[in-house]
Design an enzyme around this catalytic site. Structure first.
Site, PDB file in Angstrom:
ATOM      1  N   GLY A  39     -23.723   4.558 -30.288  1.00  0.00           N
ATOM      2  CA  GLY A  39     -25.148   4.900 -30.333  1.00  0.00           C
ATOM      3  C   GLY A  39     -25.344   6.250 -31.004  1.00  0.00           C
ATOM      4  N   ARG A  40     -26.376   6.956 -30.556  1.00  0.00           N
ATOM      5  CA  ARG A  40     -26.715   8.238 -31.196  1.00  0.00           C
ATOM      6  C   ARG A  40     -25.597   9.267 -31.034  1.00  0.00           C
ATOM      7  NH1 ARG A  40     -32.223   6.683 -28.589  1.00  0.00           N
ATOM      8  NH2 ARG A  40     -30.838   6.722 -26.787  1.00  0.00           N
ATOM      9  N   ILE A  41     -25.102   9.432 -29.803  1.00  0.00           N
ATOM     10  CA  ILE A  41     -24.070  10.452 -29.579  1.00  0.00           C
ATOM     11  C   ILE A  41     -22.725   9.972 -30.127  1.00  0.00           C
ATOM     12  CG2 ILE A  41     -22.880  11.832 -27.820  1.00  0.00           C
ATOM     13  CD1 ILE A  41     -25.436  11.520 -26.083  1.00  0.00           C
ATOM     14  N   THR A  94     -17.838  11.767 -22.049  1.00  0.00           N
ATOM     15  CA  THR A  94     -19.020  12.618 -21.879  1.00  0.00           C
ATOM     16  C   THR A  94     -20.228  11.753 -21.521  1.00  0.00           C
ATOM     17  OG1 THR A  94     -19.470  12.486 -24.252  1.00  0.00           O
ATOM     18  CG2 THR A  94     -18.295  14.451 -23.483  1.00  0.00           C
ATOM     19  N   SER A  95     -19.994  10.495 -21.074  1.00  0.00           N
ATOM     20  CA  SER A  95     -21.142   9.610 -20.815  1.00  0.00           C
ATOM     21  C   SER A  95     -21.639   9.784 -19.376  1.00  0.00           C
ATOM     22  CB  SER A  95     -20.790   8.163 -21.137  1.00  0.00           C
ATOM     23  OG  SER A  95     -19.805   7.644 -20.270  1.00  0.00           O
ATOM     24  N   ARG A  96     -21.061   9.034 -18.443  1.00  0.00           N
ATOM     25  CA  ARG A  96     -21.374   9.197 -17.022  1.00  0.00           C
ATOM     26  C   ARG A  96     -20.091   8.951 -16.240  1.00  0.00           C
ATOM     27  NH1 ARG A  96     -25.409  11.511 -18.200  1.00  0.00           N
ATOM     28  NH2 ARG A  96     -27.570  10.874 -17.837  1.00  0.00           N
ATOM     29  N   GLU A 152     -20.527  14.286  -8.560  1.00  0.00           N
ATOM     30  CA  GLU A 152     -20.980  15.546  -9.158  1.00  0.00           C
ATOM     31  C   GLU A 152     -21.940  16.214  -8.184  1.00  0.00           C
ATOM     32  OE1 GLU A 152     -22.575  14.908 -13.051  1.00  0.00           O
ATOM     33  OE2 GLU A 152     -20.732  13.999 -13.785  1.00  0.00           O
ATOM     34  N   HIS A 174     -20.349  18.807 -16.385  1.00  0.00           N
ATOM     35  CA  HIS A 174     -21.522  18.083 -16.904  1.00  0.00           C
ATOM     36  C   HIS A 174     -22.482  19.028 -17.648  1.00  0.00           C
ATOM     37  CE1 HIS A 174     -24.267  14.337 -16.322  1.00  0.00           C
ATOM     38  NE2 HIS A 174     -24.428  14.908 -17.512  1.00  0.00           N
TER      39      HIS A 174
HETATM   40  P1  NAP Z   1     -27.518   5.275 -27.122  1.00  0.00           P
HETATM   41  O1  NAP Z   1     -27.981   5.735 -28.452  1.00  0.00           O
HETATM   42  O2  NAP Z   1     -28.324   4.256 -26.380  1.00  0.00           O
HETATM   43  O3  NAP Z   1     -26.007   4.759 -27.295  1.00  0.00           O
HETATM   44  C1  NAP Z   1     -25.328   4.003 -26.351  1.00  0.00           C
HETATM   45  C2  NAP Z   1     -24.472   3.015 -27.104  1.00  0.00           C
HETATM   46  O4  NAP Z   1     -23.608   2.349 -26.189  1.00  0.00           O
HETATM   47  C3  NAP Z   1     -25.283   1.940 -27.824  1.00  0.00           C
HETATM   48  O5  NAP Z   1     -24.763   1.777 -29.114  1.00  0.00           O
HETATM   49  C4  NAP Z   1     -25.016   0.695 -26.970  1.00  0.00           C
HETATM   50  O6  NAP Z   1     -25.086  -0.483 -27.727  1.00  0.00           O
HETATM   51  C5  NAP Z   1     -23.596   0.967 -26.541  1.00  0.00           C
HETATM   52  N1  NAP Z   1     -23.179   0.164 -25.403  1.00  0.00           N
HETATM   53  C6  NAP Z   1     -23.891  -0.197 -24.310  1.00  0.00           C
HETATM   54  N2  NAP Z   1     -23.126  -0.926 -23.473  1.00  0.00           N
HETATM   55  C7  NAP Z   1     -21.909  -1.043 -24.072  1.00  0.00           C
HETATM   56  C8  NAP Z   1     -20.709  -1.680 -23.720  1.00  0.00           C
HETATM   57  N3  NAP Z   1     -20.588  -2.349 -22.583  1.00  0.00           N
HETATM   58  N4  NAP Z   1     -19.646  -1.588 -24.572  1.00  0.00           N
HETATM   59  C9  NAP Z   1     -19.757  -0.902 -25.720  1.00  0.00           C
HETATM   60  N5  NAP Z   1     -20.892  -0.268 -26.126  1.00  0.00           N
HETATM   61  C10 NAP Z   1     -21.949  -0.349 -25.296  1.00  0.00           C
HETATM   62  O7  NAP Z   1     -27.373   6.505 -26.121  1.00  0.00           O
HETATM   63  P2  NAP Z   1     -26.941   8.005 -26.500  1.00  0.00           P
HETATM   64  O8  NAP Z   1     -28.153   8.807 -26.782  1.00  0.00           O
HETATM   65  O9  NAP Z   1     -25.839   7.958 -27.501  1.00  0.00           O
HETATM   66  O10 NAP Z   1     -26.384   8.452 -25.058  1.00  0.00           O
HETATM   67  C11 NAP Z   1     -25.280   7.790 -24.486  1.00  0.00           C
HETATM   68  C12 NAP Z   1     -25.045   8.242 -23.060  1.00  0.00           C
HETATM   69  O11 NAP Z   1     -24.473   9.550 -23.053  1.00  0.00           O
HETATM   70  C13 NAP Z   1     -26.306   8.412 -22.212  1.00  0.00           C
HETATM   71  O12 NAP Z   1     -26.733   7.169 -21.656  1.00  0.00           O
HETATM   72  C14 NAP Z   1     -25.874   9.387 -21.132  1.00  0.00           C
HETATM   73  O13 NAP Z   1     -25.404   8.703 -20.008  1.00  0.00           O
HETATM   74  C15 NAP Z   1     -24.724  10.149 -21.787  1.00  0.00           C
HETATM   75  N6  NAP Z   1     -25.038  11.581 -22.017  1.00  0.00           N
HETATM   76  C16 NAP Z   1     -24.298  12.530 -21.395  1.00  0.00           C
HETATM   77  C17 NAP Z   1     -24.556  13.864 -21.644  1.00  0.00           C
HETATM   78  C18 NAP Z   1     -23.735  14.952 -21.003  1.00  0.00           C
HETATM   79  O14 NAP Z   1     -24.265  16.011 -20.731  1.00  0.00           O
HETATM   80  N7  NAP Z   1     -22.461  14.729 -20.774  1.00  0.00           N
HETATM   81  C19 NAP Z   1     -25.598  14.239 -22.504  1.00  0.00           C
HETATM   82  C20 NAP Z   1     -26.340  13.247 -23.111  1.00  0.00           C
HETATM   83  C21 NAP Z   1     -26.057  11.907 -22.857  1.00  0.00           C
HETATM   84  P3  NAP Z   1     -26.458  -1.363 -27.726  1.00  0.00           P
HETATM   85  O15 NAP Z   1     -27.531  -0.419 -28.143  1.00  0.00           O
HETATM   86  O16 NAP Z   1     -26.159  -2.439 -28.702  1.00  0.00           O
HETATM   87  O17 NAP Z   1     -26.615  -1.855 -26.315  1.00  0.00           O
END
Ligand code: NAP
Length: 332
Positions: free
Chosen positions: A162-164, A238-240, A269, A288
């Site tokens: 995804g974005r990150i 860095t996800s959850r 956490e 985190h």
């Molecule tokens: P995003 O753009 O929605 O990206 C998530 C990606 O994961 C999407 O490409 C999604 O595909 C894919 N995905 C979902 N389920 C999957 C699976 N079972 N197997 C493989 N890929 C899968 O979200 P983002 O903005 O990148 O953020 C991702 C996550 O990072 C957030 O939800 C949050 O929990 C975490 N985060 C953590 C921090 C931190 O401080 N550590 C900061 C920001 C975010 P589809 O779209 O096709 O479903």
């Protein structure tokens, strides 16, 4: 009169043009209640302070569920100061006509930087080097001491394109790396090659996890996942925290199934200092703070304020998670 509760002080100060000043200007300072403590409000305090509110600006530490929605029917919008919203029951919000917004994009670079900070610290054994200095174990320069893993030219596997994930993948080009990724589908604009999860695990020297937490991803990095990784590979999350079966990760580090790990997120956490994870072999931990740069957190706060104001007005914004809620709201 529109009233809101903000569950923590916002970054960006309180001066003119700051996120909190914008909110106070839009609604009147007397209608913006900000929780003043460092720790989040208890459930009781949260329910008490949201009485009669039209909106809530909340964090991952605040639970938005059916109990809350039924107790506070005046709430029309919930603006989350994060991109992940696993603390919010979105279908329940939609059913109650409550708009949910998050803060995508503005935190992608900072979080991808943190994934790379962990990857590099784990690969180059930064905590072990610091420990050696602190414990007086730094002897004369020795060609076989503190050897670590090369990063340049190797293979990075992205789980969750995804974005990150994309931002983390883009950074790999500076290290001449091969990038593999797996997800639900091939992404035409993603800087890497789409492979199955099996192939990702079998071929990657580094795996970086960027999936959202949901029923499908909870516990997906389990013992079998680590067994399929290469023995010299390094795992970064860095996800959850709950995406990882933590006892399985600790076992994989202890018995050499994988080489090292870097985690920004964990379970629970905050992690107690005596948790086995803290003492695990070859691990780098951060509390985190993936999005925690002043610049990024300030942008997140502005976006959350935009989302809260738009959500309460019943307007669509780009970062509205549940556009269907607006139809339900118009029927309320
Ligand atoms: P995003 O753009 O929605 O990206 C998530 C990606 O994961 C999407 O490409 C999604 O595909 C894919 N995905 C979902 N389920 C999957 C699976 N079972 N197997 C493989 N890929 C899968 O979200 P983002 O903005 O990148 O953020 C991702 C996550 O990072 C957030 O939800 C949050 O929990 C975490 N985060 C953590 C921090 C931190 O401080 N550590 C900061 C920001 C975010 P589809 O779209 O096709 O479903």
């Amino acid at each position: 009169m529109t009233r809101v509760f903000v569950t923590r002080e916002l970054p960006g100060g309180a001066g003119d043009g700051s996120p909190i000043a914008r909110l106070r200007e839009a609604l009147g300072a007397e209608n913006v209640d900000v929780w003043p403590e460092f720790d989040p409000p208890s459930r009781e305090a949260f329910l008490e302070r949201t009485e009669g509110c039209d909106g809530v600006l909340c964090m991952i530490t605040d639970r938005i569920d059916t109990e809350f929605l039924e107790a506070r029917p005046s709430v029309r919008a919930v603006a989350q100061l994060a991109v992940g919203y696993d603390n919010i029951d979105v279908p329940a919000c939609t059913a109650h006509g409550v708009a949910v917004t998050n803060t995508p994009d503005v935190l992608s670079d900072a979080t991808a930087d943190m994934a790379w900070a962990l990857l590099m610290a784990a690969a180059r054994r930064l905590p072990a080097g610091r420990d050696a200095i602190e414990q007086g174990q730094w002897g004369q320069w020795n060609p076989t001491w503190m050897l670590s893993s090369e990063i340049t030219g190797r293979t990075l596997g992205i789980l969750g394109p995804g974005r990150i994930g994309a931002a983390a993948a883009r950074r790999a080009s500076g290290f001449d790396m091969t990038v593999l990724y797996t997800g639900h589908s091939e992404k035409p604009d993603f800087p890497g090659t789409f492979v199955s999860l099996d192939e990702l695990l079998e071929r990657s020297d580094f795996i970086s996890v960027h999936v959202p937490l949901n029923d499908e991803t909870r516990g997906m990095c389990d013992a079998s996942f680590f067994r399929r990784m290469r023995r010299h590979a390094i795992f970064v999350n860095t996800s959850r925290g709950p995406v990882v079966d933590q006892p399985a990760l600790i076992a994989a580090l202890e018995d050499g199934t994988i080489a090292a790990a870097g985690l920004d997120v964990m379970t629970p956490e905050p992690l107690p200092p005596d948790d086995p994870l803290v003492r695990a072999k070859n691990i780098v931990l951060s509390p985190h703070v993936g999005s925690a740069t002043l610049e990024t957190r300030t942008k997140m706060a502005h976006l959350a304020v935009d989302g809260l104001l738009a959500g309460m007005r019943g307007e669509t914004v780009r970062h509205l998670v549940n556009p269907e809620a607006l139809n339900a709201a118009s029927r309320r």
